[in-house]
Design an enzyme around this catalytic site. Structure first.
Site, PDB file in Angstrom:
ATOM      1  N   GLU A 193       0.880  -1.179   0.000  1.00  0.00           N
ATOM      2  CA  GLU A 193       0.000   0.000   0.000  1.00  0.00           C
ATOM      3  C   GLU A 193       0.910   1.219   0.000  1.00  0.00           C
ATOM      4  O   GLU A 193       1.448   1.602   1.039  1.00  0.00           O
ATOM      5  CB  GLU A 193      -0.898  -0.012   1.247  1.00  0.00           C
ATOM      6  CG  GLU A 193      -1.887  -1.172   1.311  1.00  0.00           C
ATOM      7  CD  GLU A 193      -3.054  -1.016   0.337  1.00  0.00           C
ATOM      8  OE1 GLU A 193      -3.296   0.113  -0.132  1.00  0.00           O
ATOM      9  OE2 GLU A 193      -3.701  -2.025   0.036  1.00  0.00           O
ATOM     10  N   CYS A 235      -2.360   9.547   2.428  1.00  0.00           N
ATOM     11  CA  CYS A 235      -1.896   8.984   1.141  1.00  0.00           C
ATOM     12  C   CYS A 235      -2.838   9.264  -0.005  1.00  0.00           C
ATOM     13  O   CYS A 235      -2.413   9.346  -1.150  1.00  0.00           O
ATOM     14  CB  CYS A 235      -1.674   7.485   1.288  1.00  0.00           C
ATOM     15  SG  CYS A 235      -3.133   6.606   1.857  1.00  0.00           S
TER      16      CYS A 235
HETATM   17  P1  NAD Z   1       8.118   4.738   4.980  1.00  0.00           P
HETATM   18  O1  NAD Z   1       8.120   3.928   3.742  1.00  0.00           O
HETATM   19  O2  NAD Z   1       9.256   5.630   5.231  1.00  0.00           O
HETATM   20  O3  NAD Z   1       7.997   3.788   6.269  1.00  0.00           O
HETATM   21  C1  NAD Z   1       6.969   2.828   6.386  1.00  0.00           C
HETATM   22  C2  NAD Z   1       7.444   1.711   7.275  1.00  0.00           C
HETATM   23  O4  NAD Z   1       8.575   1.096   6.659  1.00  0.00           O
HETATM   24  C3  NAD Z   1       7.908   2.152   8.654  1.00  0.00           C
HETATM   25  O5  NAD Z   1       7.464   1.227   9.607  1.00  0.00           O
HETATM   26  C4  NAD Z   1       9.421   2.138   8.556  1.00  0.00           C
HETATM   27  O6  NAD Z   1      10.070   1.856   9.770  1.00  0.00           O
HETATM   28  C5  NAD Z   1       9.672   1.028   7.562  1.00  0.00           C
HETATM   29  N1  NAD Z   1      10.921   1.219   6.824  1.00  0.00           N
HETATM   30  C6  NAD Z   1      11.569   2.384   6.561  1.00  0.00           C
HETATM   31  N2  NAD Z   1      12.692   2.144   5.855  1.00  0.00           N
HETATM   32  C7  NAD Z   1      12.762   0.805   5.662  1.00  0.00           C
HETATM   33  C8  NAD Z   1      13.674  -0.056   5.024  1.00  0.00           C
HETATM   34  N3  NAD Z   1      14.767   0.404   4.443  1.00  0.00           N
HETATM   35  N4  NAD Z   1      13.423  -1.386   5.019  1.00  0.00           N
HETATM   36  C9  NAD Z   1      12.314  -1.872   5.603  1.00  0.00           C
HETATM   37  N5  NAD Z   1      11.408  -1.101   6.235  1.00  0.00           N
HETATM   38  C10 NAD Z   1      11.624   0.220   6.274  1.00  0.00           C
HETATM   39  O7  NAD Z   1       6.730   5.541   4.971  1.00  0.00           O
HETATM   40  P2  NAD Z   1       6.196   6.582   6.038  1.00  0.00           P
HETATM   41  O8  NAD Z   1       7.008   7.821   5.924  1.00  0.00           O
HETATM   42  O9  NAD Z   1       6.061   5.933   7.360  1.00  0.00           O
HETATM   43  O10 NAD Z   1       4.733   6.849   5.499  1.00  0.00           O
HETATM   44  C11 NAD Z   1       4.449   7.727   4.494  1.00  0.00           C
HETATM   45  C12 NAD Z   1       4.274   7.025   3.165  1.00  0.00           C
HETATM   46  O11 NAD Z   1       3.311   5.984   3.275  1.00  0.00           O
HETATM   47  C13 NAD Z   1       3.724   7.953   2.091  1.00  0.00           C
HETATM   48  O12 NAD Z   1       4.387   7.693   0.891  1.00  0.00           O
HETATM   49  C14 NAD Z   1       2.272   7.562   1.992  1.00  0.00           C
HETATM   50  O13 NAD Z   1       1.656   7.847   0.757  1.00  0.00           O
HETATM   51  C15 NAD Z   1       2.331   6.094   2.261  1.00  0.00           C
HETATM   52  N6  NAD Z   1       1.060   5.613   2.744  1.00  0.00           N
HETATM   53  C16 NAD Z   1       0.319   4.803   1.950  1.00  0.00           C
HETATM   54  C17 NAD Z   1      -0.922   4.381   2.385  1.00  0.00           C
HETATM   55  C18 NAD Z   1      -1.797   3.495   1.541  1.00  0.00           C
HETATM   56  O14 NAD Z   1      -2.760   2.990   2.066  1.00  0.00           O
HETATM   57  N7  NAD Z   1      -1.505   3.296   0.279  1.00  0.00           N
HETATM   58  C19 NAD Z   1      -1.386   4.767   3.639  1.00  0.00           C
HETATM   59  C20 NAD Z   1      -0.574   5.588   4.418  1.00  0.00           C
HETATM   60  C21 NAD Z   1       0.646   6.003   3.977  1.00  0.00           C
END
Ligand code: NAD
Length: 459
Positions: free
Chosen positions: A211, A245
């Site tokens: 997602e 998002c």
């Molecule tokens: P992110 O991708 O930075 O982090 C998400 C999760 O991934 C966190 O738990 C983080 O600890 C983990 N993570 C970070 N780096 C990682 C790595 N190298 N390897 C494995 N895991 C890792 O996202 P965010 O900043 O927490 O959230 C914002 C993003 O999420 C935006 O792009 C937003 O559009 C998206 N989002 C999508 C939805 C959806 O339903 N499609 C909903 C909410 C947010």
């Protein structure tokens, strides 16, 4: 040597193998317990969301807590129906046979969630995973610290750690969890990290839901009613301080009405958050100084029509409207994910189609128009995760609508029954008696082919 993460998985494997999750009543009771525990901790959840994101009680209830209650309600109401073995009509060539589909849990699932709706986006997938009979390891975000703590408290209080386990940490922890062989991975987050997750999942061919995010266009044609249009765009953009998002990322408006739309949007921002949004209890905060610094950098060289003020110390960023003349600036490169709304005016609608194609496969697409069939044609033509005619964000509310992205904005769908389906392998099988064996399918075929074609109605 087995590391800590491996031991966590091993415990969950043992739990899954014990077979307790085969019992539908066990899953139902787990969901009932979950609801009870959330209810018990409602005030603390709201408080955590306030500390992490400045969310008001109303917003927390509507977009996080109520959302989760609804998902539990649907799962409890339908679980027997969803888990029931389904009979399907058998095929003539197999006569006689009984053909079935059963929903089989994947097994041990890993969930990695983001910080923007940290409660809802952690609990909603978990509800479907439990309903479908899986175990869950949840790694919530390291940015929404208070909500991550309360998630751990709630889930560890009611569930055996072999069943549901919260593991706290950042990218390092997520990465070491991803080095293990899970049966399903559910990831919500950025496109960049989504690609890392997909790569890691590929080493074990683990099925994965991604997602992700994207730049969601919001198109406004000349036929609209200004007030409602402005109100619905402003609400969808600035709820949760733009950190949604499916928020409209930018507006593409007919040049003839651009001035009027901007005026009305400013009015609506004031209606929702007052003249000083910093003092409004309904206006949230940016998750961290790091994220705020990034938003600030996006304003460089941009024409601000409204807002633009921020305070690093208070993690406050004003609702901001920008005018853009082209799509080459930094702000038009990636998802903004904050309270800045660029506005572009078009002269010819052909231009709009080209822009949408440029930002291919957004998570959401919105069009405001009084010409509903035109709006429908537009939505049918373009590829996107989900969307709306004459509104923003609200398609997420209907649990009967599968939610998810396509291409760059992700893969897989969830909410309501779709979440149960996501965490189930639909296993088909057929059952045949041994007392009869019609020889049609066995060679030699020479004498049977004509008859076979007749029976199967192939000319
Ligand atoms: P992110 O991708 O930075 O982090 C998400 C999760 O991934 C966190 O738990 C983080 O600890 C983990 N993570 C970070 N780096 C990682 C790595 N190298 N390897 C494995 N895991 C890792 O996202 P965010 O900043 O927490 O959230 C914002 C993003 O999420 C935006 O792009 C937003 O559009 C998206 N989002 C999508 C939805 C959806 O339903 N499609 C909903 C909410 C947010």
């Amino acid at each position: 040597m087995k590391n800590k993460q491996y031991k966590i998985l091993e415990l969950q494997q043992k739990f899954f193998k014990s077979g307790v999750l085969d019992k539908i009543e066990y899953r139902k009771n787990a969901l009932i317990e979950l609801k009870r525990e959330i209810k018990k901790n409602e005030i603390d959840i709201q408080q955590a969301l306030y500390i992490d994101l400045g969310k008001s009680e109303g917003e927390s209830f509507l977009t996080e807590i109520h959302f989760v209650y609804n998902e539990i309600k649907i799962a409890l109401k339908n679980l027997h129906k969803w888990t029931k073995r389904k009979s399907v009509r058998s095929s003539l060539l197999n006569f006689p046979s009984s053909d079935y589909i059963i929903a089989q849990p994947y097994g041990n699932t890993l969930h990695i969630s983001p910080w923007n709706y940290p409660f809802q986006l952690s609990i909603s997938p978990l509800i479907g995973a439990i309903a479908a009979g899986n175990t869950v390891v949840l790694k919530p975000s390291e940015f929404s610290i208070e909500t991550s703590k309360i998630l751990e408290k709630i889930l560890h209080n009611i569930f055996d750690k072999g069943f549901v386990r919260v593991v706290q940490g950042g990218p390092d922890v997520a990465s070491s969890l991803l080095n293990l062989k899970w049966d399903y991975i559910f990831f919500t987050g950025s496109v960049k990290v989504g690609k890392i997750v997909a790569k890691k999942a590929a080493q074990f061919l683990t099925p994965t839901t991604l997602e992700l995010g994207g730049k969601n266009p919001c198109v406004v044609d000349e036929s609209v009613s200004m007030k409602t249009t402005a109100k619905r765009i402003v609400w969808g953009k600035f709820i949760n301080c733009g950190q949604t998002c499916i928020a409209p990322d930018f507006v593409i408006v007919n040049k003839k009405i651009k001035e009027d739309l901007v005026k009305e949007m400013i009015l609506q921002i004031k209606n929702l958050f007052g003249n000083e949004p910093k003092k409004s209890s309904s206006y949230g905060r940016i998750i961290s100084e790091k994220h705020l610094n990034h938003l600030e950098s996006l304003l460089i060289n941009e024409k601000i029509l409204y807002g633009g003020k921020f305070s690093l110390k208070e993690k406050f960023f004003e609702p901001t409207l920008l005018e853009i003349k082209n799509f080459s600036s930094k702000i038009m490169e990636d998802e903004i994910f904050g309270p800045i709304l660029p506005i572009y005016s078009y002269e010819d609608f052909k231009e709009v189609d080209e822009i949408i194609e440029k930002y291919k496969n957004p998570l959401a697409l919105y069009i405001f128009t009084k010409k509903i069939s035109f709006g429908e044609k537009f939505l049918h033509k373009h590829s996107f995760g989900g969307g709306a005619i004459n509104d923003t964000v609200v398609h997420i509310i209907n649990d009967k609508l599968p939610f998810g992205g396509i291409g760059n904005s992700g893969m897989g769908k969830y909410h309501g029954e779709s979440t149960f389906n996501t965490f189930s392998h639909f296993k088909p099988y057929i059952s045949r008696p041994l007392w009869i064996d019609i020889p049609l399918r066995y060679p030699p075929f020479e004498k049977k082919l004509k008859f076979l074609k007749k029976v199967l109605k192939i000319t």
